[in-house]
Design an enzyme around this catalytic site. Structure first.
Site, mmCIF file in Angstrom:
data_model
loop_
_atom_site.group_PDB
_atom_site.id
_atom_site.type_symbol
_atom_site.label_atom_id
_atom_site.label_comp_id
_atom_site.label_asym_id
_atom_site.label_seq_id
_atom_site.Cartn_x
_atom_site.Cartn_y
_atom_site.Cartn_z
ATOM 1 N N GLU A 271 -5.629 18.257 2.381
ATOM 2 C CA GLU A 271 -6.543 17.139 2.144
ATOM 3 C C GLU A 271 -5.837 15.799 2.344
ATOM 4 O O GLU A 271 -6.406 14.872 2.915
ATOM 5 C CB GLU A 271 -7.120 17.221 0.720
ATOM 6 C CG GLU A 271 -7.990 18.433 0.463
ATOM 7 C CD GLU A 271 -7.196 19.664 0.094
ATOM 8 O OE1 GLU A 271 -7.825 20.719 -0.115
ATOM 9 O OE2 GLU A 271 -5.940 19.574 0.004
ATOM 10 N N GLU B 7 0.952 5.674 0.579
ATOM 11 C CA GLU B 7 0.330 6.950 0.918
ATOM 12 C C GLU B 7 1.017 8.017 0.082
ATOM 13 O O GLU B 7 2.225 7.941 -0.171
ATOM 14 C CB GLU B 7 0.465 7.258 2.409
ATOM 15 C CG GLU B 7 -0.193 6.242 3.337
ATOM 16 C CD GLU B 7 -1.695 6.107 3.147
ATOM 17 O OE1 GLU B 7 -2.316 7.081 2.644
ATOM 18 O OE2 GLU B 7 -2.238 5.051 3.481
ATOM 19 N N ASP C 176 -2.188 -0.746 6.662
ATOM 20 C CA ASP C 176 -3.187 -1.068 5.641
ATOM 21 C C ASP C 176 -2.773 -2.292 4.833
ATOM 22 O O ASP C 176 -3.623 -3.093 4.437
ATOM 23 C CB ASP C 176 -3.405 0.127 4.718
ATOM 24 C CG ASP C 176 -4.244 1.222 5.375
ATOM 25 O OD1 ASP C 176 -4.606 1.043 6.552
ATOM 26 O OD2 ASP C 176 -4.532 2.238 4.717
ATOM 27 N N ASP D 170 0.859 -1.180 0.000
ATOM 28 C CA ASP D 170 0.000 0.000 0.000
ATOM 29 C C ASP D 170 0.893 1.226 0.000
ATOM 30 O O ASP D 170 2.037 1.186 0.487
ATOM 31 C CB ASP D 170 -0.913 0.009 1.228
ATOM 32 C CG ASP D 170 -1.876 1.190 1.206
ATOM 33 O OD1 ASP D 170 -2.674 1.281 0.256
ATOM 34 O OD2 ASP D 170 -1.822 2.019 2.129
ATOM 35 N N HIS E 47 -5.055 6.445 7.859
ATOM 36 C CA HIS E 47 -4.455 5.554 6.881
ATOM 37 C C HIS E 47 -2.953 5.469 7.142
ATOM 38 O O HIS E 47 -2.291 6.477 7.393
ATOM 39 C CB HIS E 47 -4.685 6.083 5.463
ATOM 40 C CG HIS E 47 -6.087 5.923 4.994
ATOM 41 N ND1 HIS E 47 -6.412 5.449 3.748
ATOM 42 C CD2 HIS E 47 -7.270 6.172 5.605
ATOM 43 C CE1 HIS E 47 -7.724 5.411 3.607
ATOM 44 N NE2 HIS E 47 -8.269 5.860 4.733
#
Length: 230
Positions: A52, A9, A155, A7, A150
């Site tokens: 965000e 980010e 994750d 995963d 997250h």
């Protein structure tokens, strides 16, 4: 079979638009069992973190300021990945960023033949349901208590558990003999080797048959006798 669940980010949603990877987490599976081997790194994206994105993963400019750039960790990452299939949720997103970063480093891309997308598998297996990682964890009883934001490694660990359930659960790893493997297609259009045992027939001995007949003869008004006479 070795597989890597991973995963990422990022600073946003568009690598061509200037967004970059800020964290990557990878979990090694062998025959659908987590081995305990992982790869995890934070990376300085060389650009400000939009609010965000910060609200999703909590990785600030200050936290990432002393972290290495992607090109400084790429060799260790590629060594961990090897040539194994790569499992991700909404894999086209993670592959897009991973291959974008590899391209900037002058490294070959990870081809689509290595991609296993758990989102595609979930959509086929559970049509009409929610297919977020949170929803799939809830469906399969995977503990989400540590997931407040997250995080790439967490994750990936959660997704590894979901992936095992999506592809048949832990039963697929319980083969106890070296029988010939059978190739079965999964909804993600990749092949999984599953050991299938041939059926074994056990014939009753003459002594066992005689005991069985004696037992049946001692039963008064058996149901099968009534059915047969009717």
């Amino acid at each position: 079979m070795r597989e890597i669940v991973f995963d990422t980010e990022t600073t946003g949603l568009s690598f061509p638009g200037g967004d970059r990877i800020v964290e990557i987490g990878c979990v090694e599976l062998h025959n659908r069992v987590m081995t305990g081997r992982t790869f995890h790194a934070y990376m300085n994206p060389g650009r400000p973190m939009p609010i965000e994105a910060f609200n999703v993963h909590g990785l600030s400019d200050r936290f990432l300021s002393d972290k290495p750039a992607f090109h400084e960790v790429v060799e260790d990452l590629l060594e961990f990945l090897g040539d194994s299939p790569l499992v991700a949720h909404n894999a086209s997103f993670d592959f897009g960023f991973l291959n974008g970063e590899l391209g900037l480093c002058g490294r070959p891309h990870c081809g689509p033949d290595r991609m296993i997308d758990t989102l595609s598998i979930a959509r086929v297996k559970h049509p009409g349901a929610k297919h977020t990682l949170d929803a799939l964890c809830s469906r399969y009883g995977v503990d989400l208590s540590q997931r407040t934001l997250h995080g790439a490694l967490l994750d990936a660990q959660l997704l590894a558990q979901v992936y095992v359930e999506l592809t048949g659960g832990r039963q697929i790893t319980l083969g106890l003999a070296e029988d010939a493997p059978v190739m079965r297609e999964t909804p993600a259009e990749h092949s999984t080797r599953v050991h299938v045992r041939p059926a074994r027939l056990f014939a009753a001995s003459d002594t066992e048959l005689a005991r069985h007949a004696a037992f049946l003869s001692g039963i008064e008004e058996p149901l099968w006798g009534s059915a047969a006479s009717g």
